[in-house]
Write a protein that holds these residues in place. Structure first.
Motif, PDB file in Angstrom:
ATOM      1  N   MET A  94      -0.364   5.909 -17.547  1.00 16.70           N
ATOM      2  CA  MET A  94       0.418   7.028 -18.053  1.00 16.70           C
ATOM      3  C   MET A  94      -0.604   7.658 -19.090  1.00 16.70           C
ATOM      4  N   PRO A  95      -0.885   8.659 -19.278  1.00 20.61           N
ATOM      5  CA  PRO A  95      -1.886   9.408 -20.403  1.00 20.61           C
ATOM      6  C   PRO A  95      -1.125   9.298 -21.825  1.00 20.61           C
ATOM      7  N   ILE A  96      -0.619   8.317 -22.328  1.00 19.06           N
ATOM      8  CA  ILE A  96       0.094   8.170 -23.643  1.00 19.06           C
ATOM      9  C   ILE A  96      -1.083   8.590 -24.766  1.00 19.06           C
ATOM     10  N   ARG A  97      -0.531   9.047 -25.685  1.00 26.41           N
ATOM     11  CA  ARG A  97      -1.681   9.538 -27.016  1.00 26.41           C
ATOM     12  C   ARG A  97      -0.873   8.797 -28.339  1.00 26.41           C
ATOM     13  N   GLN A  98      -1.676   8.194 -29.027  1.00 25.39           N
ATOM     14  CA  GLN A  98      -1.471   7.861 -30.377  1.00 25.39           C
ATOM     15  C   GLN A  98      -2.062   8.761 -31.444  1.00 25.39           C
ATOM     16  N   SER A  99      -2.745   9.538 -30.978  1.00 26.90           N
ATOM     17  CA  SER A  99      -3.504  10.564 -31.811  1.00 26.90           C
ATOM     18  C   SER A  99      -4.065  11.508 -31.113  1.00 26.90           C
ATOM     19  N   HIS A 100      -4.678  12.558 -31.718  1.00 25.98           N
ATOM     20  CA  HIS A 100      -5.350  13.710 -31.026  1.00 25.98           C
ATOM     21  C   HIS A 100      -6.469  14.207 -32.129  1.00 25.98           C
ATOM     22  N   ALA A 101      -7.668  14.079 -31.483  1.00 24.91           N
ATOM     23  CA  ALA A 101      -8.887  14.537 -32.091  1.00 24.91           C
ATOM     24  C   ALA A 101      -8.603  16.057 -32.677  1.00 24.91           C
ATOM     25  N   PRO A 102      -9.117  16.117 -33.831  1.00 23.93           N
ATOM     26  CA  PRO A 102      -9.268  17.540 -34.217  1.00 23.93           C
ATOM     27  C   PRO A 102      -9.918  18.601 -33.507  1.00 23.93           C
ATOM     28  N   GLY A 103      -9.347  19.733 -33.242  1.00 20.83           N
ATOM     29  CA  GLY A 103      -9.948  20.651 -32.312  1.00 20.83           C
ATOM     30  C   GLY A 103      -9.052  20.376 -31.004  1.00 20.83           C
ATOM     31  N   THR A 104      -8.228  19.388 -30.745  1.00 22.35           N
ATOM     32  CA  THR A 104      -7.541  19.296 -29.445  1.00 22.35           C
ATOM     33  C   THR A 104      -6.063  19.944 -29.448  1.00 22.35           C
ATOM     34  N   TYR A 139      -0.131  24.442 -30.259  1.00 22.41           N
ATOM     35  CA  TYR A 139      -0.893  24.164 -31.611  1.00 22.41           C
ATOM     36  C   TYR A 139      -2.122  23.344 -31.257  1.00 22.41           C
ATOM     37  N   VAL A 140      -3.115  23.402 -32.380  1.00 26.19           N
ATOM     38  CA  VAL A 140      -4.383  22.643 -32.239  1.00 26.19           C
ATOM     39  C   VAL A 140      -4.369  21.913 -33.558  1.00 26.19           C
ATOM     40  N   THR A 141      -4.713  20.541 -33.253  1.00 26.19           N
ATOM     41  CA  THR A 141      -4.713  19.716 -34.679  1.00 26.19           C
ATOM     42  C   THR A 141      -6.183  19.932 -35.312  1.00 26.19           C
ATOM     43  N   VAL A 142      -6.018  19.825 -36.728  1.00 23.17           N
ATOM     44  CA  VAL A 142      -6.658  19.880 -37.407  1.00 23.17           C
ATOM     45  C   VAL A 142      -6.732  18.877 -38.617  1.00 23.17           C
ATOM     46  N   ASP A 143      -7.668  18.792 -39.324  1.00 25.55           N
ATOM     47  CA  ASP A 143      -7.552  17.803 -40.465  1.00 25.55           C
ATOM     48  C   ASP A 143      -7.095  18.427 -41.770  1.00 25.55           C
ATOM     49  N   ASP A 144      -7.012  19.448 -42.050  1.00 27.30           N
ATOM     50  CA  ASP A 144      -6.714  19.904 -43.371  1.00 27.30           C
ATOM     51  C   ASP A 144      -6.057  21.383 -43.118  1.00 27.30           C
ATOM     52  N   ALA A 145      -4.801  21.409 -43.210  1.00 28.25           N
ATOM     53  CA  ALA A 145      -4.076  22.830 -42.694  1.00 28.25           C
ATOM     54  C   ALA A 145      -4.734  24.005 -43.862  1.00 28.25           C
ATOM     55  N   ASP A 146      -4.566  23.636 -44.852  1.00 31.19           N
ATOM     56  CA  ASP A 146      -4.864  24.784 -45.976  1.00 31.19           C
ATOM     57  C   ASP A 146      -6.546  25.235 -45.991  1.00 31.19           C
ATOM     58  N   ALA A 186       7.443  14.610 -44.676  1.00 29.25           N
ATOM     59  CA  ALA A 186       7.264  15.939 -43.603  1.00 29.25           C
ATOM     60  C   ALA A 186       6.537  15.512 -42.102  1.00 29.25           C
ATOM     61  N   ALA A 187       6.699  15.947 -41.213  1.00 25.65           N
ATOM     62  CA  ALA A 187       6.234  15.669 -39.808  1.00 25.65           C
ATOM     63  C   ALA A 187       4.626  15.957 -39.939  1.00 25.65           C
ATOM     64  N   GLY A 188       4.376  17.201 -40.749  1.00 36.96           N
ATOM     65  CA  GLY A 188       3.032  17.488 -40.391  1.00 36.96           C
ATOM     66  C   GLY A 188       2.977  19.050 -41.278  1.00 36.96           C
ATOM     67  N   ARG A 189       1.623  19.577 -41.292  1.00 33.87           N
ATOM     68  CA  ARG A 189       1.568  20.800 -42.012  1.00 33.87           C
ATOM     69  C   ARG A 189       1.014  21.889 -40.958  1.00 33.87           C
ATOM     70  N   MET A 190       1.441  22.973 -41.011  1.00 32.02           N
ATOM     71  CA  MET A 190       1.165  23.894 -39.793  1.00 32.02           C
ATOM     72  C   MET A 190       0.636  25.207 -40.433  1.00 32.02           C
ATOM     73  N   ILE A 226       0.988  14.325 -40.256  1.00 32.52           N
ATOM     74  CA  ILE A 226       1.491  13.373 -41.448  1.00 32.52           C
ATOM     75  C   ILE A 226       2.050  12.318 -40.742  1.00 32.52           C
ATOM     76  N   THR A 227       3.377  12.482 -40.328  1.00 34.73           N
ATOM     77  CA  THR A 227       3.959  11.381 -39.607  1.00 34.73           C
ATOM     78  C   THR A 227       4.028  11.717 -37.774  1.00 34.73           C
ATOM     79  N   ALA A 228       3.999  12.911 -37.589  1.00 36.85           N
ATOM     80  CA  ALA A 228       4.086  13.160 -36.054  1.00 36.85           C
ATOM     81  C   ALA A 228       2.580  13.735 -35.548  1.00 36.85           C
ATOM     82  N   ILE A 229       2.189  13.220 -34.682  1.00 35.96           N
ATOM     83  CA  ILE A 229       0.750  13.365 -34.110  1.00 35.96           C
ATOM     84  C   ILE A 229       0.788  14.697 -33.136  1.00 35.96           C
TER      85      ILE A 229
END
Length: 265
Positions: free
Chosen positions: A1-11, A79-86, A113-117, A134-137
């Motif tokens: 199964m393609p389980i994810r523990q994280s997503h690289a920025p830009g994904t 949604y695309v993962t980034v390091d810093d929303a601001d 917070a789960a994250g910042r968007m 933050i707490t949700a990938i």
């Protein structure tokens, strides 16, 4: 199964559905994609989590009044993962896009917070979101039946969109081996992450991002969608990596179904 523990920025890492009928959507997607659901036990957060094999797969929420007043139809968001929303919000404008909603914390049950968007639009008008975890990938499972599998941007100007996203996320461009004259394929670190749309965007249809979900059998899933109040917009067709179709849910939100010959990890 393609389980994810994280997503690289830009994904592209998460998708959610803004709808006018949450309960109807839950029944429809449970039938078509086999989803289970988790709700905030306190009732304070109006967001339903779709779950596949125990892993978060997507979200469903009531369209807020501002979306309704602007005439936005029910739709899937990418949604695309980034390091810093601001910091990212500033780069959107510099690259020629627009910030629709500045960076905000997204709550979850508990003190953190789960994250910042950020909600943004590219220069062609296609709206997308970013996610600084933050707490949700984001999605804990991808590229599997029932899970988010692909995202593509449909615009009237693929070149402008491609230049924007490459500058913003560090994507590079290529083409599908099976269709060298087809859509632009975006890669990150040599791996495909998204594309422009395979089909030209019809006149009068605003630019937007589309999402694909994996299913074991596209033809069966289309039948299930139709029998549960949805519509088949584009009947199943074969393409290089497998078989796909476009459907809509009962409220009108469109998405793609795909069965791949070889599911990526």
């Amino acid at each position: 199964m393609p389980i994810r523990q994280s997503h690289a920025p830009g994904t592209p890492s998460w998708v959610d559905l803004a709808t006018t009928d949450v309960e109807g959507a839950l029944g429809f997607y449970a039938a078509v994609l086999g989803w289970d659901f988790e709700r905030d036990p306190t009732g304070e957060i109006n967001y339903v989590m779709a779950v596949v094999d125990g892993h978060p797969a997507a979200g469903v929420f009531d369209m807020p009044p501002e979306m309704l007043s602007e005439g936005v139809p029910p739709c899937w968001n990418v949604y695309v993962t980034v390091d810093d929303a601001d910091e990212f919000a500033g780069r959107v404008v510099a690259a020629g896009g627009a910030v629709m909603r500045p960076a905000i914390d997204v709550p979850e049950p508990g003190p953190d917070a789960a994250g910042r968007m950020v909600i943004a639009a590219d220069p062609t008008g296609a709206v997308f979101c970013t996610w600084a975890p933050i707490t949700a990938i984001g999605a804990g499972i991808v590229n599997a039946p029932g899970a988010f599998t692909w995202a593509e941007v449909a615009t009237h100007d693929d070149d402008a969109a491609a230049a924007f996203y490459c500058e913003l996320f560090g994507w590079e461009t290529g083409t599908m081996e099976e269709a060298p004259d087809g859509p632009v394929v975006f890669t990150l670190g040599g791996e495909p992450v998204a594309s422009t749309s395979m089909a030209p965007l019809p006149d009068g249809v605003p630019p937007h991002w589309r999402v694909s979900f994996g299913v074991s059998d596209v033809d069966v899933a289309c039948g299930t969608a139709a029998s549960n109040g949805g519509s088949v917009i584009m009947p199943p067709f074969d393409f290089g990596p497998g078989r796909a179709a476009t459907v809509s849910d009962p409220a009108g939100a469109m998405f793609d179904l795909v069965t791949l010959t070889d599911w990526p990890n």
